[in-house]
Design an enzyme around this catalytic site. Structure first.
Site, PDB file in Angstrom:
ATOM      1  N   GLU A 118       0.837  -1.191   0.000  1.00 13.06           N
ATOM      2  CA  GLU A 118       0.000   0.000   0.000  1.00 13.06           C
ATOM      3  C   GLU A 118       0.872   1.240   0.000  1.00 13.06           C
ATOM      4  O   GLU A 118       1.814   1.339   0.771  1.00 13.06           O
ATOM      5  CB  GLU A 118      -0.873  -0.021   1.270  1.00 13.06           C
ATOM      6  N   LYS A 170       8.355  -1.566  -1.904  1.00  7.70           N
ATOM      7  CA  LYS A 170       7.670  -0.826  -0.831  1.00  7.70           C
ATOM      8  C   LYS A 170       8.685  -0.254   0.162  1.00  7.70           C
ATOM      9  O   LYS A 170       8.645   0.932   0.509  1.00  7.70           O
ATOM     10  CB  LYS A 170       6.681  -1.757  -0.127  1.00  7.70           C
ATOM     11  N   CYS A 223       5.237   4.167   9.272  1.00  5.35           N
ATOM     12  CA  CYS A 223       5.969   3.427   8.238  1.00  5.35           C
ATOM     13  C   CYS A 223       7.438   3.776   8.068  1.00  5.35           C
ATOM     14  O   CYS A 223       8.276   2.883   7.995  1.00  5.35           O
ATOM     15  CB  CYS A 223       5.264   3.603   6.901  1.00  5.35           C
TER      16      CYS A 223
END
Ligand code: UDX
Ligand code: UDX
Length: 460
Positions: free
Chosen positions: A158, A217, A273
């Site tokens: 994501e 990612k 993150c």
């Protein structure tokens, strides 16, 4: 044809992602499950557990039609054709890789549950950010179910940012899907491509092998965080030399090779993150025998920690080398505007520094609750929980928070802050009245005219 999709983990990522998918795929039934009953109850209520502009409307439109929430993990696994794993993957706080590696116990638990409860073939999608080669571990667990089932594991990281999650989901720069390069793997990839293709043009859906997807990612987050640490490093030099970091950022950002985004100097990046993913990247590099590469990326975190402590130290040194007994008003506690998320927010660490110097901190944030704030600081430094409650307070009224303060620190760039009645705030503060703008959102000259002493990050 995918008819039923389940998502395990109703958090900041799982909730909004499934809601948008449900909106765009009315023919598919979506079921989000979570072990946390309170979270599920909140998703079913008028006050969603996640604050995101535009999310309420989408959930209202889809909930009860093709979007359902429950804690029935077993039932949701059984019914699904495709299962997203969107549980949290915090940094490991124990044992091997402590403080750096990702703790995959929740992901592993999900895989075990899927293996146990499945009675037909499934596509399993990694949504959580995971270290490279996690798909292999998931597949090993799934394949050990003892039954003759075919599980395909896809990586679909994501890229949404909190506060703009709905927009990012509706109009992503790209969607990335990694899968096994076999016939079965390719048809699993195609199945997921179709779900996204309901609203995203095919050319913006990138398909790769699993490892490239997983590593992309981590790399994307490392590059983004690196830009912030780079400009923050320059902010310190600007202050020392009389340069202005906003002018420098603008000047370099007009070079199309560099580009203007993610060059805003700040009190430091936060969020769930960046730090976690870089630590994870560092761990992987060390693990694969690449210490030089590990140290290179680690410096992005070191720079960020420095920026936070530099800001706190600036407050203390400006307030005549101590904040003992002094009141500092914090405008903002969330790690960025338009979210109620406070994970790794710079505010936590700056508050800790000031509280350790015996300062008093009064916080105003339009979305964060006092309970959340105390959870963030309890356990940091040498203070007891009672001391935290005595010296750290949260107020609903920004003017009350600033009343009788020695200084104001801007920690989050909420849109409402520049438009406050700064004259009124000034009149009710102790003099000299200081402002420390850690987000570069206030107009220094206007405030100085009122009488404030203004420090803005990166302005010499
Ligand atoms: C998480 C990860 O942190 C991130 O790396 C990944 O990219 C996406 O998922 P987020 O959605 O922000 O991000 O996490 P969080 O808001 O903590 O939500 C995770 C949810 O999973 C929680 O509601 C938790 O209760 C739930 N969960 C966790 C389960 O349902 N089962 C478990 O075994 C563990
Ligand atoms: C990030 C990534 O952007 C997203 O793609 C990924 O999926 C998850 O991590 P998020 O953490 O939600 O998203 O927010 P982001 O907008 O990236 O901001 C992270 C932090 O960097 C915030 O504290 C923000 O204030 C700070 N930041 C951002 C800056 O200090 N300067 C900038 O120029 C941009």
């Amino acid at each position: 044809m995918i008819k039923k999709i389940t998502c395990i983990g109703a958090g900041y990522v799982g909730g909004p992602t499934m809601a948008v998918m449900a909106l765009k795929n009315p023919q598919i039934r979506f079921h989000i499950v979570d072990i946390n009953q309170a979270r599920i109850d909140a998703w079913m209520s008028d006050t969603l557990p996640v604050y995101e502009p535009g999310l309420d409307e989408i959930v209202q439109h889809t909930r009860g039609k093709n979007l359902f929430f429950s804690t029935d993990v077993e039932g949701a696994i059984k019914e699904a054709d495709m299962i997203f794993i969107s549980v949290n993957t915090p940094t490991k706080e124990y044992g091997v890789g402590k403080g750096r590696a990702a703790d995959l116990k929740y992901v592993e638990l999900c895989a075990r549950q899927i293996a146990e409860f499945s009675d037909r073939d499934k596509i399993v999608v990694e949504k959580s950010t995971l270290p490279v080669r996690t798909a292999e571990a998931i597949k090993t667990i799934l394949d050990s179910s003892g039954r003759d089932l075919n599980f395909q594991v896809l990586s679909n990281p994501e890229f949404l940012a909190e506060g703009t999650a709905v927009r990012d989901l509706l109009e992503p720069d790209r969607v990335l899907i990694g899968g096994e390069q076999t016939d079965a793997g390719k048809s699993a990839i195609d199945a997921l491509v179709q779900v996204y293709n309901a609203w995203i043009p095919r050319e913006r859906i990138i398909t790769t092998n699993v490892w490239s997807s997983e590593l992309s990612k981590l790399t994307a987050n490392a590059f983004l965080a690196q830009r912030i640490s780079s400009i923050n490093a320059i902010s310190a030099l600007c202050e020392a030399t009389g340069a202005d970091v906003e002018e420098v950022a603008y000047a370099i950002g007009t070079d199309s090779r560099i580009g203007p985004k993610f060059l805003k100097s700040s009190v430091g990046f936060g969020g769930s993150c960046f730090q976690k993913d870089i630590l994870n990247l560092v761990y992987l590099c060390d693990y694969f025998g690449l210490p030089e590469v590990a140290r290179y990326w680690e410096q992005v975190i070191i720079m960020n920690d420095y920026q936070k402590s530099r800001f706190g130290s600036k407050i203390i040194s400006t307030l005549f080398n101590t904040v003992s007994g002094k009141k500092i008003a914090f405008l903002g506690w969330a790690f960025k505007k338009d979210t109620n998320d406070t994970r790794e927010s710079a505010a936590i660490y700056v508050a800790d520094q000031l509280l350790e110097d015996q300062g008093r901190v009064s916080v105003y944030d339009p979305q964060v609750s006092p309970e959340r704030m105390y959870m963030d600081v309890d356990g940091l430094g040498t203070r007891s929980e009672a001391e935290n409650r005595d010296r750290l307070t949260m107020l609903d009224d920004v003017y009350e928070a600033c009343k009788d303060a020695h200084a104001i620190a801007i920690l989050t760039e909420w849109d409402e802050f520049p438009g406050l009645d700064w004259q009124r705030i000034y009149d009710n503060m102790l003099k000299p009245a200081f402002i420390f703008d850690g987000r570069l959102i206030l107009d220094k000259k206007t405030l100085e005219k009122i009488g404030f002493q203004v420090y803005s990050i990166g302005k010499g």
